[in-house]
Design an enzyme around this catalytic site. Sequence first.
Site, PDB file in Angstrom:
ATOM      1  N   HIS A 153      43.202  -4.016  23.103  1.00 10.74           N
ATOM      2  CA  HIS A 153      42.926  -2.737  23.767  1.00 10.74           C
ATOM      3  C   HIS A 153      43.868  -1.649  23.239  1.00 10.74           C
ATOM      4  O   HIS A 153      43.458  -0.500  23.072  1.00 10.74           O
ATOM      5  CB  HIS A 153      43.085  -2.872  25.276  1.00 10.74           C
ATOM      6  CG  HIS A 153      41.902  -3.499  25.951  1.00 10.74           C
ATOM      7  ND1 HIS A 153      41.618  -4.845  25.871  1.00 10.74           N
ATOM      8  CD2 HIS A 153      40.902  -2.952  26.702  1.00 10.74           C
ATOM      9  CE1 HIS A 153      40.511  -5.100  26.551  1.00 10.74           C
ATOM     10  NE2 HIS A 153      40.048  -3.972  27.063  1.00 10.74           N
TER      11      HIS A 153
ATOM     12  N   HIS B  85      49.425  -8.554  29.089  1.00 15.60           N
ATOM     13  CA  HIS B  85      50.262  -8.523  27.883  1.00 15.60           C
ATOM     14  C   HIS B  85      51.735  -8.316  28.183  1.00 15.60           C
ATOM     15  O   HIS B  85      52.099  -7.775  29.226  1.00 15.60           O
ATOM     16  CB  HIS B  85      49.833  -7.366  26.970  1.00 15.60           C
ATOM     17  CG  HIS B  85      48.507  -7.572  26.325  1.00 15.60           C
ATOM     18  ND1 HIS B  85      48.330  -8.362  25.219  1.00 15.60           N
ATOM     19  CD2 HIS B  85      47.280  -7.095  26.631  1.00 15.60           C
ATOM     20  CE1 HIS B  85      47.052  -8.370  24.874  1.00 15.60           C
ATOM     21  NE2 HIS B  85      46.396  -7.609  25.727  1.00 15.60           N
TER      22      HIS B  85
HETATM   23  C1  LIG Z   1      30.590  -7.864  17.084  1.00 18.41           C
HETATM   24  C2  LIG Z   1      31.543  -8.569  17.951  1.00 18.41           C
HETATM   25  C3  LIG Z   1      32.204  -9.759  17.442  1.00 18.41           C
HETATM   26  C4  LIG Z   1      31.807  -8.093  19.175  1.00 18.41           C
HETATM   27  C5  LIG Z   1      32.764  -8.692  20.101  1.00 18.41           C
HETATM   28  C6  LIG Z   1      33.240  -7.691  21.102  1.00 18.41           C
HETATM   29  C7  LIG Z   1      34.267  -8.327  21.987  1.00 18.41           C
HETATM   30  C8  LIG Z   1      33.863  -9.396  22.912  1.00 18.41           C
HETATM   31  C9  LIG Z   1      35.529  -7.921  21.908  1.00 18.41           C
HETATM   32  C10 LIG Z   1      36.642  -8.494  22.712  1.00 18.41           C
HETATM   33  C11 LIG Z   1      37.439  -7.381  23.283  1.00 18.41           C
HETATM   34  C12 LIG Z   1      38.612  -7.934  24.026  1.00 18.41           C
HETATM   35  C13 LIG Z   1      38.383  -8.635  25.287  1.00 18.41           C
HETATM   36  C14 LIG Z   1      39.837  -7.802  23.490  1.00 18.41           C
HETATM   37  C15 LIG Z   1      41.069  -8.333  24.116  1.00 18.41           C
HETATM   38  O1  LIG Z   1      41.904  -7.265  24.341  1.00 18.41           O
HETATM   39  P1  LIG Z   1      43.411  -7.519  24.717  1.00 18.41           P
HETATM   40  O2  LIG Z   1      43.990  -6.148  24.935  1.00 18.41           O
HETATM   41  O3  LIG Z   1      43.453  -8.303  25.962  1.00 18.41           O
HETATM   42  O4  LIG Z   1      44.030  -8.206  23.564  1.00 18.41           O
END
Ligand SMILES: CC(C)=CCC/C(C)=C/CC/C(C)=C/COP(=O)(O)O
Length: 293
Positions: free
Chosen positions: A212, A254
Amino acid sequence: MPSPRRSVEGRPLGASASSSSSSSPGSPAHGGGGRFEFQSLLSSRAPGADLTCARLRASESPVHRRGSFPLAAAGPSQAPPPPLPEEDRMDLNPSFLGIALRSLLAIDLWLSKKLGVCAGESSSWGSVRPLMKLLEISGHGIPWLLGTLYCLSRSDSWAGREVLMNLLFALLLDLLLVALIKGLVRRRRPAHNQMDMFVTLSVDKYSFPSGHATRAALVSRFILNHLVLAIPLRVLVVLWALVLGLSRVMLGRHNVTDVAFGFFLGYMQYSIVDYCWLSPHNAPVLFVLWNQQ
Ligand SMILES: CC(C)=CCC/C(C)=C/CC/C(C)=C/COP(=O)(O)O
């Protein structure tokens, strides 16, 4: 050809026993206890002190201590200890960096726990948790990807399409790099985190870096550079990125360093996107293909 420093440290310890008498453990030169570590830092600045300190460090090295007595305890009849293996000599002065890193980690964990005030419903700021989770969705990959694809499908100008195509490239690059680093570093999320996030990938069980935070830095820099916005809106974009980063720690998702590195990485990712900027001139296929849809 070995360097002068190596040739001194590589000498067998007993080869200069005459100088060892003034620096036996417990003597002022030795300082006793753990003070020799501090001395070893000073010795790098004092010409001539290298040999003595190298010997002192060697005699106190945990590896060395395990199998032999300190020099002062060894009588003249005892054979001198063998020279240190190369890897030990490389490790003679690790403590300053090691201590600094461990201290940073301890501060990071302590601060992150202290700031994790929305980590659960029963936490001190548990009542703002729903708001923080809303903020979390505002920086999630899926809304950004779907939003960009939707705008691309509606865009009727070449300039708009070019910007959106690059935003799409930026978002995909971000997902790829974050997944790669998370998979390599494998730092666990804080113990107080509840894993109740909106759609995650398998690498999202790891916390370094914050996806994020990278997205917030990348997208806000992208918007500030490619959209003409009034000053209050520009301030709002920056505030959104900062508050989103802070909310990751407050939610307990985090540690502070995950978010700090995430901001840095996202900022750098924009530089990559800017450097590789896709346009109808350097990537005509992409634009023509999209136009045909
Ligand atoms: C095209 C594709 C692979 C889309 C996936 C989109 C997706 C599920 C992204 C994950 C985003 C996410 C939960 C990130 C984690 O964020 P942190 O700030 O917790 O590291």
